[in-house]
Design an enzyme around this catalytic site. Structure first.
Site, PDB file in Angstrom:
ATOM      1  N   HIS A   1      14.512  -1.543  27.124  1.00 14.95           N
ATOM      2  CA  HIS A   1      14.971  -2.943  27.061  1.00 14.95           C
ATOM      3  C   HIS A   1      15.013  -3.460  25.616  1.00 14.95           C
ATOM      4  O   HIS A   1      16.069  -3.825  25.140  1.00 14.95           O
ATOM      5  CB  HIS A   1      14.133  -3.901  27.931  1.00 14.95           C
ATOM      6  CG  HIS A   1      14.074  -3.506  29.366  1.00 14.95           C
ATOM      7  ND1 HIS A   1      15.209  -3.348  30.124  1.00 14.95           N
ATOM      8  CD2 HIS A   1      13.030  -3.204  30.187  1.00 14.95           C
ATOM      9  CE1 HIS A   1      14.868  -2.985  31.353  1.00 14.95           C
ATOM     10  NE2 HIS A   1      13.554  -2.877  31.421  1.00 14.95           N
TER      11      HIS A   1
ATOM     12  N   ASP B   1      18.038   1.637  35.599  1.00 15.76           N
ATOM     13  CA  ASP B   1      16.797   0.907  35.847  1.00 15.76           C
ATOM     14  C   ASP B   1      16.577   0.521  37.312  1.00 15.76           C
ATOM     15  O   ASP B   1      16.102   1.320  38.098  1.00 15.76           O
ATOM     16  CB  ASP B   1      16.776  -0.312  34.913  1.00 15.76           C
ATOM     17  CG  ASP B   1      15.416  -1.003  34.885  1.00 15.76           C
ATOM     18  OD1 ASP B   1      14.483  -0.514  35.525  1.00 15.76           O
ATOM     19  OD2 ASP B   1      15.277  -2.047  34.216  1.00 15.76           O
TER      20      ASP B   1
HETATM   21 ZN   LIG Z   1      12.047  -0.336  34.206  1.00 12.09          ZN
END
Ligand SMILES: [Zn+2]
Length: 453
Positions: free
Chosen positions: A265, A316
């Site tokens: 991220h 994800d």
């Molecule tokens: Zn994750």
């Protein structure tokens, strides 16, 4: 030995016409070599290196379509989504885990991913006691990958608390190990599984106290090391309150940053944090479809690239499984954030080249896999994309066909373009079909009915 010849092949960031690629066993044996024996002509297709899914929690595919309604009276954000995720995480046994991950992995192959970095954190029974075989859940994930036919690096996740000064919540117990030594033992045992590729994952600085992070930094070996980093502003604030520094600063001080490190991220980095990642040659794994689905925010990608960090992509939470959507998300997010165009282009490198390198090379590098590019000696993880599709039709009809086509593929590409997929030289998708789809879907649907009824 087999030889493949597509209309165009992605070599060193450029689409080149009529290249013959020789595959010897699991590896690429020749590029642009004179054809020996029979050449399989991939007409109307482009051959690219397989995409690498740099960040996955495969079981979260069960959440698809289940968290897109706002409960009355609730200001929906990441943390309410997480409560729904806990419900799913606590409903699975090893058999269900195999079924759910298998379908997610088959969907990844159908979308053009040939390898997945699985950030695996559901380890124990729901009450936190280990299974009789401590590795039962990890073995279920490996079985899901093997049955689907995808390559996998299992990132064994460390998790110890709900947050600074906060003990585990009941629904987090199955993610956690009592002692760092238990973690290290499981990592060793997993690494000893035949053919297993294993890495270290620090769940986050929220879920691990300092002594745990120090233990992970001191583990021997050259495993890849991944961590969720600054996905939410709340993660940064709690780290500042506990340690007096931001997450990347803390990870750096504790010795976790290196070229084997991937910051997943990297959404809310402060001044200097991108530079710390770049200095060591770390990777930032961006997951645009999940980050937009969860309302995380937009990372500053030029700061990471200019600092020298590599980029990779991940699906994800699997709100979608579509590498083209992730690639578009990287550049689209930057255009919206900066109100500029071609933000990820670099001198001598088109935007499309930066994106395709992130999609394959960046992910392979983040798990230490010799793949992600069509070159002699690399793993033969390959994807053929069909050009007879409305989304790219006519784009390549000119002298600069390769350049336009590569851009056309990131602008308009989608999983339905995927025609053939080879994993380590083995054909697993043919003419857009995975032979195990029906049985994978049946097993998955059984689990979905149990969890959501
Ligand atoms: Zn994750």
């Amino acid at each position: 030995m087999q030889a493949l010849q597509a209309d165009f092949t992605l070599i060193d960031g450029q689409l080149r016409p009529d290249i013959v690629v020789r595959v010897d066993g699991a590896r690429i044996g020749g590029v642009d070599a004179p054809p020996e024996g029979r050449v399989q002509r991939l007409r109307g297709r482009v051959l690219v290196p397989g995409f690498v899914n740099g960040h996955s929690h495969a079981f979260q595919r069960l959440l698809r379509g289940r968290t897109e309604h706002r409960p009355p009276g609730i200001d929906d954000d990441f943390w309410s989504w997480r409560d729904a995720m806990y419900r799913v995480a606590n409903a699975l046994d090893p058999e269900a885990m195999e079924a759910v991950t298998r379908l997610a992995f088959v969907e990844m192959l159908l979308a053009g991913f040939t390898h997945v970095a699985e950030f695996h954190y559901v380890h124990h029974q729901p009450d936190g006691r280990p299974y009789a075989d401590r590795l039962a859940m990890a073995k279920a994930v490996f079985a899901g990958a093997a049955n689907a036919g995808i390559g996998i690096t299992l990132l064994r996740t460390a998790y110890a608390r709900s947050g600074p000064g906060k003990p585990l919540r009941p629904e987090q117990r199955r993610f956690a190990d009592t002692e760092p030594a238990d973690y290290a033992g499981d990592l060793d045992a997993l690494s000893a599984q035949p053919g297993a590729r294993v890495g270290i994952a620090a769940h986050s600085v929220r879920a691990l106290p300092r002594e745990w992070l120090e233990t992970l930094a001191a583990l021997p070996g050259d495993h890849p090391v991944h961590a969720h980093v600054s996905e939410q502003i709340g993660d940064v604030e709690s780290c500042l309150a506990e340690h007096g520094m931001r997450p990347v600063e803390l990870l750096d001080d504790l010795g976790l940053l290196s070229s084997r490190f991937t910051a997943v991220h990297a959404t809310h980095l402060g001044p200097g944090e991108a530079a710390r990642l770049g200095r060591v040659g770390a990777t930032a794994c961006i997951c645009p479809t999940t980050e937009s689905n969860l309302g995380d925010g937009l990372p500053d990608l030029p700061a990471l690239l200019e600092a020298g960090a590599a980029l990779s992509i991940g699906t994800d939470s699997h709100a979608r499984i579509d590498p083209f959507a992730e690639l578009r998300g990287l550049e689209d997010g930057e255009r919206l954030r900066t109100r500029r165009r071609n933000v990820l282009a670099r001198p001598g490198r088109d935007t499309a080249e930066t994106l395709f390198r992130a999609g394959a090379e960046g992910g392979a590098r983040s798990v230490g896999l010799d793949a992600g590019a069509i070159r002699v000696g690399a793993r033969a993880d390959l994807v053929a994309l069909r050009l007879q599709d409305a989304s790219v039709a006519g784009v390549g009809e000119a002298s600069d066909a390769g350049r336009a086509l590569l851009a056309g593929l990131w602008l308009g590409g989608h999983p339905r373009l995927v025609s053939e997929v080879w994993v380590g030289g083995r054909l697993v998708i043919e003419d857009g079909v995975h032979p195990g789809w029906d049985s994978a879907l049946a097993a998955y649907a059984n689990v979905a009915r149990t969890v959501w009824t």
